[in-house]
Design a protein around this motif. Structure first.
Motif, PDB file in Angstrom:
ATOM      1  N   LEU A 211       0.868  -1.144  -0.165  1.00 41.41           N
ATOM      2  CA  LEU A 211       0.052   0.010  -0.090  1.00 41.41           C
ATOM      3  C   LEU A 211       0.867   1.217  -0.080  1.00 41.41           C
ATOM      4  CD1 LEU A 211      -2.924  -0.691   2.531  1.00 41.41           C
ATOM      5  CD2 LEU A 211      -3.133  -0.630   0.145  1.00 41.41           C
ATOM      6  N   GLU A 212       1.939   1.241   0.868  1.00 37.42           N
ATOM      7  CA  GLU A 212       2.916   2.604   0.943  1.00 37.42           C
ATOM      8  C   GLU A 212       3.604   2.654  -0.444  1.00 37.42           C
ATOM      9  OE1 GLU A 212       4.730   1.550   4.650  1.00 37.42           O
ATOM     10  OE2 GLU A 212       3.466   2.853   5.552  1.00 37.42           O
ATOM     11  N   SER A 213       3.724   1.779  -1.244  1.00 39.46           N
ATOM     12  CA  SER A 213       4.526   2.180  -2.633  1.00 39.46           C
ATOM     13  C   SER A 213       3.185   2.251  -3.673  1.00 39.46           C
ATOM     14  CB  SER A 213       5.249   0.879  -2.850  1.00 39.46           C
ATOM     15  OG  SER A 213       4.650  -0.419  -3.074  1.00 39.46           O
ATOM     16  N   ASN A 214       2.025   2.085  -3.201  1.00 35.67           N
ATOM     17  CA  ASN A 214       0.915   2.538  -4.303  1.00 35.67           C
ATOM     18  C   ASN A 214       0.251   3.916  -3.863  1.00 35.67           C
ATOM     19  OD1 ASN A 214       1.237   0.514  -6.824  1.00 35.67           O
ATOM     20  ND2 ASN A 214       1.717  -0.772  -4.665  1.00 35.67           N
ATOM     21  N   LYS A 215       0.672   5.124  -4.047  1.00 37.07           N
ATOM     22  CA  LYS A 215      -0.096   5.923  -3.855  1.00 37.07           C
ATOM     23  C   LYS A 215      -1.533   6.070  -4.366  1.00 37.07           C
ATOM     24  CE  LYS A 215       3.689   8.967  -2.090  1.00 37.07           C
ATOM     25  NZ  LYS A 215       4.511  10.019  -2.284  1.00 37.07           N
ATOM     26  N   GLU A 216      -1.569   6.011  -5.596  1.00 35.61           N
ATOM     27  CA  GLU A 216      -2.768   5.947  -6.436  1.00 35.61           C
ATOM     28  C   GLU A 216      -3.778   4.877  -6.153  1.00 35.61           C
ATOM     29  OE1 GLU A 216      -4.107   6.387 -10.997  1.00 35.61           O
ATOM     30  OE2 GLU A 216      -2.400   7.322 -10.624  1.00 35.61           O
ATOM     31  N   LYS A 217      -3.022   3.838  -5.566  1.00 37.82           N
ATOM     32  CA  LYS A 217      -4.142   2.762  -5.267  1.00 37.82           C
ATOM     33  C   LYS A 217      -4.765   3.069  -3.852  1.00 37.82           C
ATOM     34  CE  LYS A 217      -3.436  -0.132  -8.564  1.00 37.82           C
ATOM     35  NZ  LYS A 217      -4.069  -1.415  -9.143  1.00 37.82           N
ATOM     36  N   LEU A 218      -4.030   3.749  -2.912  1.00 34.90           N
ATOM     37  CA  LEU A 218      -4.043   3.788  -1.818  1.00 34.90           C
ATOM     38  C   LEU A 218      -5.430   5.107  -1.865  1.00 34.90           C
ATOM     39  CD1 LEU A 218      -3.192   3.375   1.032  1.00 34.90           C
ATOM     40  CD2 LEU A 218      -1.497   5.255   1.045  1.00 34.90           C
ATOM     41  N   TRP A 219      -5.070   5.986  -2.655  1.00 33.59           N
ATOM     42  CA  TRP A 219      -6.533   7.056  -3.133  1.00 33.59           C
ATOM     43  C   TRP A 219      -7.706   6.350  -3.443  1.00 33.59           C
ATOM     44  CZ3 TRP A 219      -9.623   8.119  -7.243  1.00 33.59           C
ATOM     45  CH2 TRP A 219     -10.253   9.333  -7.074  1.00 33.59           C
ATOM     46  N   SER A 220      -7.427   5.394  -3.931  1.00 29.90           N
ATOM     47  CA  SER A 220      -8.932   4.566  -4.518  1.00 29.90           C
ATOM     48  C   SER A 220      -9.307   4.009  -3.463  1.00 29.90           C
ATOM     49  CB  SER A 220      -8.461   3.455  -5.591  1.00 29.90           C
ATOM     50  OG  SER A 220      -7.927   3.973  -7.179  1.00 29.90           O
ATOM     51  N   LEU A 221      -8.626   3.285  -2.656  1.00 25.13           N
ATOM     52  CA  LEU A 221      -9.144   2.488  -1.343  1.00 25.13           C
ATOM     53  C   LEU A 221      -9.828   3.681  -0.348  1.00 25.13           C
ATOM     54  CD1 LEU A 221      -6.099   0.112  -0.527  1.00 25.13           C
ATOM     55  CD2 LEU A 221      -8.386  -0.482  -0.906  1.00 25.13           C
ATOM     56  N   ASN A 222      -9.161   4.895  -0.369  1.00 27.53           N
ATOM     57  CA  ASN A 222      -9.589   5.731   0.490  1.00 27.53           C
ATOM     58  C   ASN A 222     -11.000   6.319  -0.271  1.00 27.53           C
ATOM     59  OD1 ASN A 222      -9.321   7.928   2.805  1.00 27.53           O
ATOM     60  ND2 ASN A 222      -9.539   9.167   0.984  1.00 27.53           N
ATOM     61  N   GLU A 223     -11.368   6.207  -1.534  1.00 28.95           N
ATOM     62  CA  GLU A 223     -12.667   6.438  -2.318  1.00 28.95           C
ATOM     63  C   GLU A 223     -13.609   5.508  -1.760  1.00 28.95           C
ATOM     64  OE1 GLU A 223     -13.520   9.371  -4.145  1.00 28.95           O
ATOM     65  OE2 GLU A 223     -12.103   9.932  -2.726  1.00 28.95           O
ATOM     66  N   MET A 224     -13.008   4.119  -1.644  1.00 31.10           N
ATOM     67  CA  MET A 224     -13.862   3.222  -1.377  1.00 31.10           C
ATOM     68  C   MET A 224     -14.525   3.229   0.145  1.00 31.10           C
ATOM     69  SD  MET A 224     -11.755  -0.085  -2.873  1.00 31.10           S
ATOM     70  CE  MET A 224     -13.033  -1.613  -2.850  1.00 31.10           C
ATOM     71  N   GLU A 225     -13.589   3.567   0.839  1.00 31.67           N
ATOM     72  CA  GLU A 225     -13.869   4.005   2.384  1.00 31.67           C
ATOM     73  C   GLU A 225     -14.773   5.152   2.583  1.00 31.67           C
ATOM     74  OE1 GLU A 225     -13.118   3.087   6.585  1.00 31.67           O
ATOM     75  OE2 GLU A 225     -12.525   1.920   4.833  1.00 31.67           O
ATOM     76  N   ARG A 226     -14.320   6.019   1.878  1.00 31.28           N
ATOM     77  CA  ARG A 226     -15.306   7.267   1.681  1.00 31.28           C
ATOM     78  C   ARG A 226     -16.800   7.150   1.548  1.00 31.28           C
ATOM     79  NH1 ARG A 226     -16.895  11.283  -1.186  1.00 31.28           N
ATOM     80  NH2 ARG A 226     -15.939  10.486  -3.059  1.00 31.28           N
ATOM     81  N   THR A 227     -16.911   6.323   0.626  1.00 33.90           N
ATOM     82  CA  THR A 227     -18.349   6.245   0.297  1.00 33.90           C
ATOM     83  C   THR A 227     -18.946   5.022   0.880  1.00 33.90           C
ATOM     84  OG1 THR A 227     -17.316   4.798  -1.636  1.00 33.90           O
ATOM     85  CG2 THR A 227     -17.825   6.951  -2.264  1.00 33.90           C
ATOM     86  N   GLY A 228     -18.439   4.436   1.884  1.00 30.11           N
ATOM     87  CA  GLY A 228     -19.141   3.360   2.848  1.00 30.11           C
ATOM     88  C   GLY A 228     -18.713   2.095   2.495  1.00 30.11           C
ATOM     89  N   GLY A 229     -17.659   1.750   1.620  1.00 35.24           N
ATOM     90  CA  GLY A 229     -17.345   0.596   1.257  1.00 35.24           C
ATOM     91  C   GLY A 229     -16.911  -0.610   2.179  1.00 35.24           C
ATOM     92  N   GLU A 230     -16.139  -0.048   3.162  1.00 32.44           N
ATOM     93  CA  GLU A 230     -15.363  -0.839   4.076  1.00 32.44           C
ATOM     94  C   GLU A 230     -14.192  -1.781   3.603  1.00 32.44           C
ATOM     95  OE1 GLU A 230     -17.805  -2.473   7.184  1.00 32.44           O
ATOM     96  OE2 GLU A 230     -19.022  -0.267   7.324  1.00 32.44           O
ATOM     97  N   PRO A 231     -13.563  -1.341   2.499  1.00 31.22           N
ATOM     98  CA  PRO A 231     -12.568  -2.135   1.719  1.00 31.22           C
ATOM     99  C   PRO A 231     -11.829  -3.312   2.837  1.00 31.22           C
ATOM    100  CG  PRO A 231     -11.792  -0.041   1.770  1.00 31.22           C
ATOM    101  CD  PRO A 231     -13.013   0.177   2.382  1.00 31.22           C
ATOM    102  N   ASP A 232     -11.513  -4.228   2.288  1.00 32.34           N
ATOM    103  CA  ASP A 232     -10.552  -5.337   3.057  1.00 32.34           C
ATOM    104  C   ASP A 232      -9.952  -6.037   2.144  1.00 32.34           C
ATOM    105  OD1 ASP A 232      -9.426  -6.535   5.343  1.00 32.34           O
ATOM    106  OD2 ASP A 232     -11.230  -7.434   6.000  1.00 32.34           O
ATOM    107  N   VAL A 233      -8.800  -6.861   2.709  1.00 34.26           N
ATOM    108  CA  VAL A 233      -8.078  -7.873   1.848  1.00 34.26           C
ATOM    109  C   VAL A 233      -8.885  -9.026   1.736  1.00 34.26           C
ATOM    110  CG1 VAL A 233      -6.051  -9.045   1.621  1.00 34.26           C
ATOM    111  CG2 VAL A 233      -6.130  -6.655   2.481  1.00 34.26           C
ATOM    112  N   VAL A 234      -9.288  -9.549   0.528  1.00 36.42           N
ATOM    113  CA  VAL A 234     -10.039 -10.922   0.494  1.00 36.42           C
ATOM    114  C   VAL A 234      -8.953 -12.020  -0.411  1.00 36.42           C
ATOM    115  CG1 VAL A 234     -12.177  -9.907   0.592  1.00 36.42           C
ATOM    116  CG2 VAL A 234     -11.192 -10.279  -1.824  1.00 36.42           C
ATOM    117  N   GLY A 235      -7.941 -11.538  -0.654  1.00 42.30           N
ATOM    118  CA  GLY A 235      -7.079 -12.321  -1.307  1.00 42.30           C
ATOM    119  C   GLY A 235      -5.724 -11.961  -1.708  1.00 42.30           C
TER     120      GLY A 235
END
Length: 188
Positions: A43-67
């Motif tokens: 995560l720390e080496s992928n700033k753009e993906k971190l941004w996408s995860l934040n968007e998932m979180e911000r919109t109520g998705g509660e993202p989590d690792v599944v695989g």
């Protein structure tokens, strides 16, 4: 409200990483054998993906690792909110469906929202995988990626869980409901 640079502030980054770690540790059965330290390094080496995860979180998705895809070296995140993410409901399926509505248009559509967030809609198969690791969408439903063979006829598919069974249904792609949103996936 989205950041055009797709970069989080230090505070946003720390808040997100804390939320992800707490969720990861609380739901260890979703990702047996996966170590948080390795996910964090990715995560720390992928700033753009971190941004996408934040968007998932911000919109109520509660993202989590599944695989984890060992060959690709990627961790797979799905929206794991109990119900379809609240900040992504009342949307039709795609832009074509949105533009086809003459009256009472929704504010947005699932495909464009997912694209703007940098995520993919879950496929029916992925949705069924998600339902094997928990119980989701017992009061809501979620649009899933619709095959072109269905979409070209004006339809789109969605899934939910009722009676302890996962169902896949169809609707006109232009339809939208307060209890229907979409779930996404992200590979990091």
């Amino acid at each position: 409200m989205t950041n055009k640079n797709k970069e989080l502030s230090v505070e946003q980054r720390e808040e997100l990483l804390t939320s992800l770690k707490v969720r990861f540790e609380k739901n260890i059965d979703r990702h047996l054998g996966i170590e948080w330290s390795k996910v964090l390094a990715k995560l720390e080496s992928n700033k753009e993906k971190l941004w996408s995860l934040n968007e998932m979180e911000r919109t109520g998705g509660e993202p989590d690792v599944v695989g984890h895809e060992e060959e690709e070296g990627e961790y797979i995140f799905y929206d794991c909110s109990k119900e379809s993410p609240k900040g992504r409901r009342s949307v039709c399926y795609d832009r074509e469906a949105l533009e086809s509505r003459k009256k009472h248009k929704p504010e947005n559509n699932a495909i464009d929202m997912a694209d703007a967030m940098g995520i993919e809609l879950l496929t029916e198969e992925q949705y069924r995988e998600l339902q094997k690791i928990g119980i989701f969408d017992t009061k809501t439903s979620s649009w899933v990626k619709t095959p072109d063979t269905i979409r070209k006829h004006g339809g789109a598919i969605f899934c939910d869980r009722r009676y302890d069974t996962v169902f896949m249904y169809h609707n006109g792609a232009e339809s939208y409901y307060a209890a229907r949103g979409f779930r996404g996936s992200l590979r990091v």
